[in-house]
Scaffold this motif. Sequence first.
Motif, mmCIF file in Angstrom:
data_model
loop_
_atom_site.group_PDB
_atom_site.id
_atom_site.type_symbol
_atom_site.label_atom_id
_atom_site.label_comp_id
_atom_site.label_asym_id
_atom_site.label_seq_id
_atom_site.Cartn_x
_atom_site.Cartn_y
_atom_site.Cartn_z
ATOM 1 N N GLU A 92 14.195 -62.497 8.267
ATOM 2 C CA GLU A 92 13.231 -62.928 9.281
ATOM 3 C C GLU A 92 13.979 -63.099 10.599
ATOM 4 O OE1 GLU A 92 9.378 -63.044 9.526
ATOM 5 O OE2 GLU A 92 10.074 -63.633 7.546
ATOM 6 N N ILE A 93 13.526 -62.402 11.633
ATOM 7 C CA ILE A 93 14.246 -62.311 12.895
ATOM 8 C C ILE A 93 13.417 -62.968 13.998
ATOM 9 C CG2 ILE A 93 15.353 -60.733 14.536
ATOM 10 C CD1 ILE A 93 15.118 -58.608 12.176
ATOM 11 N N VAL A 242 18.129 -58.496 17.248
ATOM 12 C CA VAL A 242 18.834 -58.422 15.965
ATOM 13 C C VAL A 242 20.274 -58.893 16.123
ATOM 14 C CG1 VAL A 242 19.548 -56.934 14.060
ATOM 15 C CG2 VAL A 242 17.315 -56.604 15.131
ATOM 16 N N HIS A 243 20.431 -60.217 15.987
ATOM 17 C CA HIS A 243 21.736 -60.862 15.989
ATOM 18 C C HIS A 243 21.754 -61.867 14.846
ATOM 19 C CE1 HIS A 243 22.484 -59.011 19.849
ATOM 20 N NE2 HIS A 243 21.399 -59.588 20.360
ATOM 21 N N PRO A 272 28.691 -59.630 14.811
ATOM 22 C CA PRO A 272 29.012 -60.531 15.924
ATOM 23 C C PRO A 272 27.800 -61.361 16.343
ATOM 24 C CG PRO A 272 28.728 -58.289 16.716
ATOM 25 C CD PRO A 272 28.660 -58.210 15.223
ATOM 26 N N ARG A 273 28.059 -62.619 16.659
ATOM 27 C CA ARG A 273 27.004 -63.505 17.149
ATOM 28 C C ARG A 273 26.479 -62.978 18.488
ATOM 29 N NH1 ARG A 273 25.770 -69.242 16.790
ATOM 30 N NH2 ARG A 273 27.385 -69.441 15.195
ATOM 31 N N GLY A 274 25.190 -63.126 18.709
ATOM 32 C CA GLY A 274 24.581 -62.695 19.956
ATOM 33 C C GLY A 274 23.943 -63.859 20.683
ATOM 34 N N PRO A 275 23.237 -63.582 21.769
ATOM 35 C CA PRO A 275 22.547 -64.655 22.499
ATOM 36 C C PRO A 275 21.504 -65.319 21.612
ATOM 37 C CG PRO A 275 22.606 -62.612 23.789
ATOM 38 C CD PRO A 275 23.050 -62.259 22.410
ATOM 39 N N ALA A 276 21.425 -66.619 21.700
ATOM 40 C CA ALA A 276 20.410 -67.345 20.932
ATOM 41 C C ALA A 276 19.028 -67.023 21.487
ATOM 42 C CB ALA A 276 20.670 -68.839 20.980
#
Length: 512
Positions: A92-93, A242-243, A272-276
């Motif tokens: 769930e994105i 999609v992060h 890799p973590r992306g923008p929240a």
Amino acid sequence: MRRVTYSFGALALFTAALLPACAQISSQEQSTTPVIPPDARAEKNPGAWEKLQIPPLHPFHPGQPKRIELKNGMVILLEEDHELPFINGTLEIRGGSRSEPASKIGLIDLYSQAWRTSGTTTQNGDVLDDLLESKAAKVETGGDDNSTSVSWSCLKQDEDQVFHIAVDLLEHPAFNRQKLALAKQQDIAGIVRRNDDASGIASREAAKLVYGADSPYARQPEIATVMSVTLADLQAWHDKTVHPNNIVVAVSGDFDSAAMEKTLRDTFETMPRGPAWKDPDIPVPGPTPGVYVVNKQDVNQSNIWIVGVGTRRDNPDFYALAVMNEVFSGGFGSRLFQDVRTKLGLAYGVSGGYSAAYDHPGLFYTTAATKSESTVAATKEMLKDIDELRTEPFTEDEVRIAKDQLLNSFIFRYDTKEKVLSQAVTLEFYHYPPDFLERYRDALEKVTVADVERVAKKYIEPSKLAVLVVGNQTGFGNPPLTSLNLGPDHPIDITIPMPAAMRQQMMGGPDQ
């Protein structure tokens, strides 16, 4: 997510569409079910029903799924269930249609369709269809107002391969021009037909009255906005959302949790973590009071909606409002059903709900379907029942029965591990405490008559409601809608905007 809005009515209400069916016994049942005369039953066991002892509900402590949070922010929820050799999973994105640009409304629906049908950079969608069909498995993509998703379902022995397909879709989508074109054709066909169904018009326009016609909670795609979506838009949305720190992964079924955790860590921990993700702050103005009419001349009945603003699930008054709503509109014994349908026979179906979303106010709605000539009478009775929430005292019996109905139906909403996991995903997604379900029962049992009367007086404001009627105005008869004393009728135009080029094509010549 399709768990965006939680309606008190959904716990114990039958929807308006179900009410007529539930009120009848089929001809087959009538011919095969033995009938015991009431007098015979009474003579055999006089007063027996009064002696029935209903035991109290057992304590409700649903098992919590195993929760894992990866270093990159992804949250994983695992629920073992060895009853059947199946495994089901969902990614769930965060981010959905309420964040679409106004010029591209319909983007998320197109994205969710073309994502799966296009396939991946290694296998196109048609090849995936054949492969999955041969294994009786599914991999699907979806979208809603606040999320998109990838889900899979398969036999235990096919988990590795099917899970790999789901991950490949997540990480390597290959949006295809032809699949996007097909999705557009399907959506446009739906837009062209959207005014065929009166009940669909009513629910759509009711949301617009409460949230605003341009609100992301009520706006609708048009042919022009659908046609404006490009392949680049689909890819840009994917790249934006999609992060791992925006994803909740849930897996249930016949597996070992330790082994599944390792598989998921190996697959996702290096992402890799992306923008929240941040959802937009969307105001909810509530309706402008008055009477609004959609004149649909090809019907002989009216769909009536009386609407206002509901509440949020994290409102401390949520539980008392749930009980109030159950007394008001919670099924065959409710005030609304008894008055509008049973006693006066003014509606085929009548229902209501003081709904609550997780992160924005839901709707307060009262609806009925009635013959055209009963439109005004049914509306008056519905308004009277709403007003009596503030003026007619609640009784101990009403509150007790309402609480029993809510608690019993609530338990059955979480009677399987898969249901509990689904709710855990929702709570995680909206940052609610994991024991929210357990709190529900305790808080509901503490609701008193005084609590219900307090919230009714606090939240029910008849002067702030709007009345919507979808029907054939020539059949409303006397008295007219103006007898509701809510001012003149406000007509609503539901004409579907047609782009000039399409209008020209349909006319077969230059646009005039």
